[in-house]
Design an enzyme around this catalytic site. Structure first.
Site: not given
Ligand code: PXP
Length: 247
Positions: A9, A12, A45, A47, A51, A72, A103, A153, A193
């Protein structure tokens, strides 16, 4: 062939860019480097408040991602239209609250069954696979299966954030039970997550889970060692855990 997928992901990377409203660092470049390091999927994601990831990122990544693109998104009409237009390989429906940092919990599938069923049908008609982000609970799994989700998930946040050993054990066993329930009913099961190099092993060792979506810790590590290396490290940690080779 590997028995799991690592979805990286890159939200960030976009967070850093948006903090100054610059053109850099570009999450598109990060996605390419993640793939070079072995990412099997890129996760973003989009949003409601935009952001971090922007529509432009989704548009460009739809063209440049070589593996699979997992979007996402909140289960709203606006997002469904965007998904329909850009056709990610998979949509992961997540709950979204404006004020949250990230999330915070899974979808309440049982409560929003009819609305989610509609969303799933709409997205599947566009040839988009649909996964639902849920807490590791049997009722949620059964409800997700009933309304036609292609996968779930499991939210690993409670496990990752556990402050004591007994709570951590308890949260791990919830994840194990949930993954076994999914396997029993033939529902593909993923996890994500809060996973990082220090806590990923026990979750990665649950062999029923076939996909891990990891963002914050990989991007944080990438700042120090580079994106491709950070992805290689994480893939290796998951691989070793699944082979039972963790001290
Ligand atoms: N899976 C989902 C569904 C999420 O919403 C997120 C956060 O955007 C992640 C995985 C990744 O989480 P993290 O950034 O804490 O690794």
């Amino acid at each position: 062939m590997s028995d799991f997928r690592l979805g990286v992901n890159v939200d960030h990377v976009a967070t850093l860019r948006q903090s100054r409203k610059t053109r850099y660092p570009d999450p598109v470049t990060a996605a390419m480097l993640a793939e070079l390091g072995g990412a099997d999927q890129i996760t973003i994601h989009l949003r409601e408040d935009r952001r971090h990831i922007q529509e432009r990122d989704l548009r460009v990544m739809r063209e440049t991602v070589q593996t699979r693109l997992n979007l996402e998104m909140a289960a709203t009409k606006d997002m469904a239209k965007i998904a329909y237009e850009f056709k990610p390989d998979m949509a992961t429906l997540v709950p979204e609250k404006r004020e949250e940092l990230t999330t915070e919990g899974g979808l309440d599938v049982a409560l929003h069954r009819e609305a989610l069923r509609e969303h799933i049908r709409f997205l599947k008609d566009a040839d988009i696979r649909v996964s639902l982000f849920i807490d590791p609970e049997v009722d949620q799994i059964r409800a997700a299966h009933k309304i036609g989700a292609d996968a779930v998930e499991l939210h690993t946040g409670a496990y990752c954030e556990a402050k004591s050993e007994p709570v951590r054990r308890q949260e791990l066993s919830r994840l194990v039970d949930a993954a076994k329930t999914c396997a029993k009913i033939g529902l593909p099961v993923y996890a994500g997550h809060g996973l990082n190099l220090h806590n990923v092993a026990e979750v990665a060792a649950i062999l029923e889970i076939t996909e891990f979506n990891i963002g914050h810790s990989i991007v944080a590590q990438a700042v120090l060692v580079g994106m491709s290396e950070a992805v290689r490290e994480m893939k290796n940690a998951i691989r070793l855990a699944r082979a039972g080779r963790v001290e």
